[in-house]
Design a protein around this motif. Sequence first.
Motif, mmCIF file in Angstrom:
data_model
loop_
_atom_site.group_PDB
_atom_site.id
_atom_site.type_symbol
_atom_site.label_atom_id
_atom_site.label_comp_id
_atom_site.label_asym_id
_atom_site.label_seq_id
_atom_site.Cartn_x
_atom_site.Cartn_y
_atom_site.Cartn_z
ATOM 1 N N LYS A 185 -23.516 -3.038 -15.672
ATOM 2 C CA LYS A 185 -24.129 -2.313 -14.337
ATOM 3 C C LYS A 185 -23.259 -3.048 -13.359
ATOM 4 O O LYS A 185 -23.528 -3.962 -13.093
ATOM 5 N N ARG A 186 -22.391 -2.334 -12.809
ATOM 6 C CA ARG A 186 -21.437 -2.928 -11.617
ATOM 7 C C ARG A 186 -20.573 -1.583 -11.171
ATOM 8 O O ARG A 186 -20.082 -0.706 -12.146
ATOM 9 N N TYR A 188 -21.483 1.462 -14.278
ATOM 10 C CA TYR A 188 -22.431 2.445 -13.877
ATOM 11 C C TYR A 188 -23.645 2.036 -12.711
ATOM 12 O O TYR A 188 -23.839 0.776 -12.646
ATOM 13 N N LYS A 189 -24.291 3.009 -12.242
ATOM 14 C CA LYS A 189 -25.379 2.915 -11.516
ATOM 15 C C LYS A 189 -26.457 3.449 -11.903
ATOM 16 O O LYS A 189 -26.431 4.764 -11.809
ATOM 17 N N ILE A 217 -27.971 4.010 -21.030
ATOM 18 C CA ILE A 217 -26.793 3.862 -20.416
ATOM 19 C C ILE A 217 -26.127 2.664 -20.516
ATOM 20 O O ILE A 217 -24.777 2.393 -20.938
ATOM 21 N N SER A 218 -27.012 1.469 -20.711
ATOM 22 C CA SER A 218 -26.458 0.176 -21.027
ATOM 23 C C SER A 218 -25.894 -0.164 -22.052
ATOM 24 O O SER A 218 -24.784 -0.400 -22.693
ATOM 25 N N CYS A 238 -34.154 12.239 -20.722
ATOM 26 C CA CYS A 238 -34.102 10.671 -19.971
ATOM 27 C C CYS A 238 -32.803 9.952 -21.197
ATOM 28 O O CYS A 238 -32.009 9.341 -20.451
ATOM 29 N N VAL A 239 -32.910 10.453 -22.282
ATOM 30 C CA VAL A 239 -31.794 9.625 -23.289
ATOM 31 C C VAL A 239 -30.478 10.416 -22.989
ATOM 32 O O VAL A 239 -29.283 9.442 -22.797
#
Length: 127
Positions: free
Chosen positions: A19-20, A57-58, A69-70, A107-108
């Motif tokens: 996440k960056r 990603y954000k 997403i992670s 959501c997935v």
Amino acid sequence: MADIYSHEFIYHYKNQPNKRPLSKFNSSGKDINFSCGDEVEVQLLIDNNGKIADFGYKPNGCIISTGTISILSDYIIGKNIENIRKLNKEEILKLIGFEVTPSREKCVMVGVNAIKKAIEGYETKKG
């Protein structure tokens, strides 16, 4: 929370190692789940061989969209965009390690859709 989600999923939700924002990327994509408001923006660095060299990603959403997403961010680095484009719901559910109700499937998939949009944008620019 541990009774519902896999240990890996909880790790990713809490830590989100990718996440960056990327300082160097050549494609980006965004998707929104309008039924609940989940939103994911992604940045990809795709090399000349069509492999994802880096990913940032954000997220702005629920535990399911954020954790997914992670996990995907770790999974797709080093993979060819042709293989990523073929990812489907069943494969994503296998990656996250648990089933979701039909109402949570969006959501997935919100992160997957953002990634696929980024790949489409990359290919459009590439010609």
